[in-house]
Scaffold this motif. Sequence first.
Motif, mmCIF file in Angstrom:
data_model
loop_
_atom_site.group_PDB
_atom_site.id
_atom_site.type_symbol
_atom_site.label_atom_id
_atom_site.label_comp_id
_atom_site.label_asym_id
_atom_site.label_seq_id
_atom_site.Cartn_x
_atom_site.Cartn_y
_atom_site.Cartn_z
ATOM 1 N N MET A 75 0.851 -1.195 0.000
ATOM 2 C CA MET A 75 0.000 0.000 0.000
ATOM 3 C C MET A 75 0.885 1.242 0.000
ATOM 4 O O MET A 75 1.824 1.326 0.764
ATOM 5 C CB MET A 75 -0.874 0.029 1.256
ATOM 6 C CG MET A 75 -1.784 -1.185 1.379
ATOM 7 S SD MET A 75 -3.364 -0.861 0.591
ATOM 8 C CE MET A 75 -4.172 -2.409 0.828
ATOM 9 N N MET A 76 0.524 2.206 -0.810
ATOM 10 C CA MET A 76 1.378 3.373 -0.915
ATOM 11 C C MET A 76 0.936 4.510 -0.012
ATOM 12 O O MET A 76 1.233 4.571 1.156
ATOM 13 C CB MET A 76 1.457 3.817 -2.368
ATOM 14 C CG MET A 76 2.470 2.981 -3.136
ATOM 15 S SD MET A 76 2.279 2.980 -4.930
ATOM 16 C CE MET A 76 1.714 4.591 -5.329
ATOM 17 N N SER A 107 -6.823 -1.618 -13.652
ATOM 18 C CA SER A 107 -7.049 -0.236 -13.209
ATOM 19 C C SER A 107 -7.836 -0.220 -11.902
ATOM 20 O O SER A 107 -7.524 0.543 -10.977
ATOM 21 C CB SER A 107 -7.842 0.544 -14.270
ATOM 22 O OG SER A 107 -7.158 0.516 -15.510
ATOM 23 N N ILE A 108 -8.844 -1.081 -11.810
ATOM 24 C CA ILE A 108 -9.660 -1.177 -10.595
ATOM 25 C C ILE A 108 -8.800 -1.675 -9.440
ATOM 26 O O ILE A 108 -8.830 -1.125 -8.332
ATOM 27 C CB ILE A 108 -10.855 -2.130 -10.835
ATOM 28 C CG1 ILE A 108 -11.810 -1.541 -11.885
ATOM 29 C CG2 ILE A 108 -11.604 -2.387 -9.530
ATOM 30 C CD1 ILE A 108 -12.762 -2.565 -12.504
ATOM 31 N N GLU A 109 -8.013 -2.720 -9.696
ATOM 32 C CA GLU A 109 -7.149 -3.276 -8.656
ATOM 33 C C GLU A 109 -6.175 -2.229 -8.137
ATOM 34 O O GLU A 109 -5.893 -2.169 -6.934
ATOM 35 C CB GLU A 109 -6.372 -4.484 -9.196
ATOM 36 C CG GLU A 109 -7.240 -5.713 -9.395
ATOM 37 C CD GLU A 109 -6.500 -6.879 -10.059
ATOM 38 O OE1 GLU A 109 -7.086 -7.960 -10.137
ATOM 39 O OE2 GLU A 109 -5.347 -6.686 -10.509
ATOM 40 N N TYR A 110 -5.683 -1.406 -9.029
ATOM 41 C CA TYR A 110 -4.761 -0.337 -8.630
ATOM 42 C C TYR A 110 -5.417 0.592 -7.600
ATOM 43 O O TYR A 110 -4.821 0.948 -6.587
ATOM 44 C CB TYR A 110 -4.304 0.469 -9.858
ATOM 45 C CG TYR A 110 -3.432 1.639 -9.492
ATOM 46 C CD1 TYR A 110 -2.079 1.461 -9.197
ATOM 47 C CD2 TYR A 110 -3.960 2.922 -9.391
ATOM 48 C CE1 TYR A 110 -1.276 2.531 -8.820
ATOM 49 C CE2 TYR A 110 -3.176 4.002 -9.018
ATOM 50 C CZ TYR A 110 -1.834 3.794 -8.733
ATOM 51 O OH TYR A 110 -1.045 4.846 -8.337
ATOM 52 N N ALA A 111 -6.665 0.961 -7.867
ATOM 53 C CA ALA A 111 -7.365 1.875 -6.953
ATOM 54 C C ALA A 111 -7.572 1.241 -5.581
ATOM 55 O O ALA A 111 -7.470 1.912 -4.549
ATOM 56 C CB ALA A 111 -8.706 2.289 -7.549
ATOM 57 N N LEU A 112 -7.851 -0.058 -5.565
ATOM 58 C CA LEU A 112 -8.089 -0.737 -4.292
ATOM 59 C C LEU A 112 -6.787 -0.950 -3.535
ATOM 60 O O LEU A 112 -6.688 -0.687 -2.345
ATOM 61 C CB LEU A 112 -8.754 -2.099 -4.535
ATOM 62 C CG LEU A 112 -10.021 -2.093 -5.406
ATOM 63 C CD1 LEU A 112 -10.544 -3.506 -5.585
ATOM 64 C CD2 LEU A 112 -11.100 -1.204 -4.814
ATOM 65 N N THR A 165 -9.289 2.606 -2.011
ATOM 66 C CA THR A 165 -10.713 2.788 -2.304
ATOM 67 C C THR A 165 -11.487 1.529 -1.905
ATOM 68 O O THR A 165 -11.012 0.419 -2.114
ATOM 69 C CB THR A 165 -10.898 3.088 -3.799
ATOM 70 O OG1 THR A 165 -9.935 4.069 -4.175
ATOM 71 C CG2 THR A 165 -12.286 3.630 -4.079
ATOM 72 N N ARG A 166 -12.688 1.707 -1.334
ATOM 73 C CA ARG A 166 -13.440 0.583 -0.779
ATOM 74 C C ARG A 166 -14.850 0.404 -1.355
ATOM 75 O O ARG A 166 -15.640 -0.358 -0.836
ATOM 76 C CB ARG A 166 -13.513 0.713 0.758
ATOM 77 C CG ARG A 166 -12.164 0.470 1.445
ATOM 78 C CD ARG A 166 -11.713 -0.975 1.258
ATOM 79 N NE ARG A 166 -10.333 -1.246 1.640
ATOM 80 C CZ ARG A 166 -9.337 -1.446 0.778
ATOM 81 N NH1 ARG A 166 -9.549 -1.335 -0.524
ATOM 82 N NH2 ARG A 166 -8.125 -1.746 1.199
ATOM 83 N N LEU A 167 -15.146 1.152 -2.420
ATOM 84 C CA LEU A 167 -16.439 0.976 -3.085
ATOM 85 C C LEU A 167 -16.222 0.925 -4.584
ATOM 86 O O LEU A 167 -15.501 1.748 -5.144
ATOM 87 C CB LEU A 167 -17.383 2.149 -2.776
ATOM 88 C CG LEU A 167 -18.699 2.144 -3.578
ATOM 89 C CD1 LEU A 167 -19.651 1.056 -3.090
ATOM 90 C CD2 LEU A 167 -19.400 3.498 -3.519
ATOM 91 N N ILE A 168 -16.858 -0.054 -5.239
ATOM 92 C CA ILE A 168 -16.914 -0.072 -6.699
ATOM 93 C C ILE A 168 -18.384 0.014 -7.092
ATOM 94 O O ILE A 168 -19.200 -0.783 -6.609
ATOM 95 C CB ILE A 168 -16.334 -1.368 -7.306
ATOM 96 C CG1 ILE A 168 -14.892 -1.602 -6.858
ATOM 97 C CG2 ILE A 168 -16.415 -1.312 -8.841
ATOM 98 C CD1 ILE A 168 -14.342 -2.969 -7.274
ATOM 99 N N MET A 169 -18.720 0.972 -7.924
ATOM 100 C CA MET A 169 -20.063 1.034 -8.477
ATOM 101 C C MET A 169 -19.999 0.763 -9.972
ATOM 102 O O MET A 169 -19.255 1.423 -10.698
ATOM 103 C CB MET A 169 -20.710 2.404 -8.250
ATOM 104 C CG MET A 169 -22.099 2.496 -8.892
ATOM 105 S SD MET A 169 -22.850 4.128 -8.745
ATOM 106 C CE MET A 169 -23.544 4.032 -7.094
ATOM 107 N N VAL A 170 -20.768 -0.236 -10.422
ATOM 108 C CA VAL A 170 -20.906 -0.516 -11.854
ATOM 109 C C VAL A 170 -22.147 0.249 -12.310
ATOM 110 O O VAL A 170 -23.244 0.016 -11.809
ATOM 111 C CB VAL A 170 -21.080 -2.024 -12.119
ATOM 112 C CG1 VAL A 170 -21.248 -2.277 -13.620
ATOM 113 C CG2 VAL A 170 -19.881 -2.804 -11.565
ATOM 114 N N LEU A 171 -21.951 1.187 -13.231
ATOM 115 C CA LEU A 171 -23.019 2.117 -13.580
ATOM 116 C C LEU A 171 -23.510 1.938 -15.012
ATOM 117 O O LEU A 171 -22.815 2.261 -15.973
ATOM 118 C CB LEU A 171 -22.497 3.550 -13.377
ATOM 119 C CG LEU A 171 -23.469 4.701 -13.596
ATOM 120 C CD1 LEU A 171 -24.623 4.643 -12.605
ATOM 121 C CD2 LEU A 171 -22.740 6.048 -13.467
#
Length: 200
Positions: free
Chosen positions: A1-2, A92-97, A102-108
């Motif tokens: 974690m950075m 890209s998603i994994e990078y954010a987590l 980041t602790r929420l993913i919303m598929v829109l």
Amino acid sequence: MMHHQDEAVVSGDKALQKLMDGNNRYVSAQMSHPNQTPARRSEVIEGQHPFAVIVGCSDSRVPPEIIFDQGLGDLFVVRLAGHVLSDEALGSIEYALEHLGTRLIMVLGHDNCGAVTAAVKGGDIPGHIGSIVKAIAPAVKKAKNQPGDLLENAIRENVAMVVEQLKYSDPLLKELVENGALKIVGAHYHLDDGKVSVAP
């Protein structure tokens, strides 16, 4: 974690509340345009701590920062037509987590989605658009047995399918979901009134 130890990690539930509050402001034309000042621009030079990942469609009518009334450094957005997942999208998603906490993913998803419409129509599809349609095809197949409007059902099935794909994505997302550290939700944007409804 950075970077994110120095900034409180926003829980999935709290992040979802922030999104919905912002969407309510947008719907009622009471936007506060947060985090869009030169001061905020300077603040995020050193690092980003987005509170939500939005996996959205590239459709020009559905820009996440606007419809959720957010600003610089708030949302980590991955957009592909029909919000399909590729390895690059997953990375890209994994990078954010992993790196940004980041602790929420919303598929829109959204009304009148052109990518899903193409998948419903089928037939000969030119160029690379075929790979998008192919990714959405299983959702269309599922929607075909349902009562009601085929396109609407396929749009909703496509969101649900991507949510499932994310929940079971090895090794990172699956583990975070199982540990209760990550919330993944599907949602639908209504073009007419601008409202986002979260799938049950």
